[in-house]
Write a protein that holds these residues in place. Structure first.
Motif, PDB file in Angstrom:
ATOM      1  N   UNK A   1       8.679   7.157  -5.840  1.00 29.97           N
ATOM      2  CA  UNK A   1       8.105   6.297  -4.804  1.00 29.97           C
ATOM      3  C   UNK A   1       6.924   5.517  -5.349  1.00 29.97           C
ATOM      4  N   UNK A   2       6.979   4.188  -5.152  1.00 31.05           N
ATOM      5  CA  UNK A   2       5.841   3.327  -5.456  1.00 31.05           C
ATOM      6  C   UNK A   2       5.934   2.107  -4.548  1.00 31.05           C
ATOM      7  N   UNK A   3       5.564   2.311  -3.288  1.00 25.06           N
ATOM      8  CA  UNK A   3       5.748   1.251  -2.292  1.00 25.06           C
ATOM      9  C   UNK A   3       7.168   1.209  -1.784  1.00 25.06           C
ATOM     10  N   UNK A   4       8.124   1.355  -2.688  1.00 23.24           N
ATOM     11  CA  UNK A   4       9.542   1.527  -2.366  1.00 23.24           C
ATOM     12  C   UNK A   4      10.031   2.760  -3.113  1.00 23.24           C
ATOM     13  N   UNK A   5      11.137   3.310  -2.651  1.00 24.35           N
ATOM     14  CA  UNK A   5      11.776   4.390  -3.385  1.00 24.35           C
ATOM     15  C   UNK A   5      12.776   3.765  -4.336  1.00 24.35           C
ATOM     16  N   UNK A   6      12.562   3.955  -5.633  1.00 27.66           N
ATOM     17  CA  UNK A   6      13.405   3.294  -6.628  1.00 27.66           C
ATOM     18  C   UNK A   6      14.073   4.327  -7.537  1.00 27.66           C
TER      19      UNK A   6
ATOM     20  N   UNK B   1       0.832  -1.212   0.000  1.00 30.80           N
ATOM     21  CA  UNK B   1       0.000   0.000   0.000  1.00 30.80           C
ATOM     22  C   UNK B   1       0.861   1.254   0.000  1.00 30.80           C
ATOM     23  N   UNK B   2       0.305   2.301  -0.583  1.00 31.57           N
ATOM     24  CA  UNK B   2       0.988   3.570  -0.666  1.00 31.57           C
ATOM     25  C   UNK B   2       0.847   4.372   0.609  1.00 31.57           C
ATOM     26  N   UNK B   3       1.387   5.590   0.642  1.00 32.44           N
ATOM     27  CA  UNK B   3       1.382   6.409   1.855  1.00 32.44           C
ATOM     28  C   UNK B   3      -0.013   6.793   2.334  1.00 32.44           C
ATOM     29  N   UNK B   4      -0.977   6.782   1.433  1.00 33.01           N
ATOM     30  CA  UNK B   4      -2.353   7.118   1.807  1.00 33.01           C
ATOM     31  C   UNK B   4      -3.223   5.875   2.000  1.00 33.01           C
ATOM     32  N   UNK B   5      -2.574   4.715   2.059  1.00 33.34           N
ATOM     33  CA  UNK B   5      -3.300   3.471   2.287  1.00 33.34           C
ATOM     34  C   UNK B   5      -3.863   2.833   1.037  1.00 33.34           C
ATOM     35  N   UNK B   6      -3.609   3.433  -0.126  1.00 36.67           N
ATOM     36  CA  UNK B   6      -4.149   2.879  -1.362  1.00 36.67           C
ATOM     37  C   UNK B   6      -3.389   1.620  -1.771  1.00 36.67           C
TER      38      UNK B   6
END
Length: 213
Positions: free
Chosen positions: A173-178, A117-122
């Motif tokens: 950022x998409x779940x991890x910072x890449x 999930x992302x920072x907003x819970x999505x």
């Protein structure tokens, strides 16, 4: 001065869109050539290396077109822009299919997104597809005129994880910072698609065409 820019054609990648976008930003006397001819790659002034799809299929296609050495030589000697799979195959290995050997220009691995999930819970859907922010890690001529945090268009399930962190030119950022952009000397490579990224994408391509290496 007029220059020649090759878009490498190895049978995979969004070649038409990439070539049209490059043609849109070049000078009137510049030539944009879509080709799989190693000699043309050797003779040109700049190289764009696009790609999409599976890493194993991509490597097989590069080999079938006898382009391994031409790509590696261009990546070491000419202003070189890798796009999407054209970024990923520059590393040593991909996790795809239990392990796929790549061109090995840079040490490191191409990893699959963990999801979550992302920072907003999505819920983060794989592939990572759509617009996302790109945060430059350092100044570079290809970021000229592009605001930090600008959005670019992505379509991918894997991301590069280079061993040499100094290669990282931008993160997303998409779940991890890449690493969404890597670079060194004459080479710059991005995970996103500048040809699909509206004005900022065209600006990046313009910067590449004008890049004084």
């Amino acid at each position: 001065m007029a220059q020649s820019i090759v878009v490498i054609d190895y049978g995979m990648g969004n070649l038409r869109s990439v070539a049209k976008a490059v043609e849109h930003v070049v000078g009137a006397d510049d030539q944009v050539l879509v080709t799989d001819d190693p000699q043309a790659i050797h003779d040109c002034d700049r190289v764009v290396f696009p790609g999409q799809g599976a890493a194993r299929d991509c490597m097989a296609a590069i080999s079938d077109h006898h382009l391994n050495q031409a790509v590696l030589q261009a990546a070491k000697e000419k202003p070189f822009l890798g796009i999407c799979m054209g970024q990923q195959v520059l590393l040593e290995q991909s996790e795809e299919n239990g392990g796929t050997e790549l061109l090995g220009l840079f040490a490191g691995e191409v990893r699959h997104f963990p999801g979550g999930r992302g920072p907003d819970g999505e819920l983060l859907k794989i592939p990572h597809m759509g617009w996302n922010r790109v945060s430059p890690s350092r100044e570079h001529p290809l970021w000229s005129g592009i605001e930090a945090g600008s959005r670019f268009y992505f379509v991918h399930s894997y991301f590069v994880d280079p061993e040499e962190k100094g290669l990282v030119m931008a993160t997303t950022d998409f779940g991890v910072t890449f690493a969404s952009a890597i670079g060194r000397d004459n080479l710059f490579a991005v995970q996103f698609h500048p040809e699909k990224s509206a004005d900022d994408g065209l600006r990046l391509l313009t910067n590449f065409v004008n890049w004084k290496v």
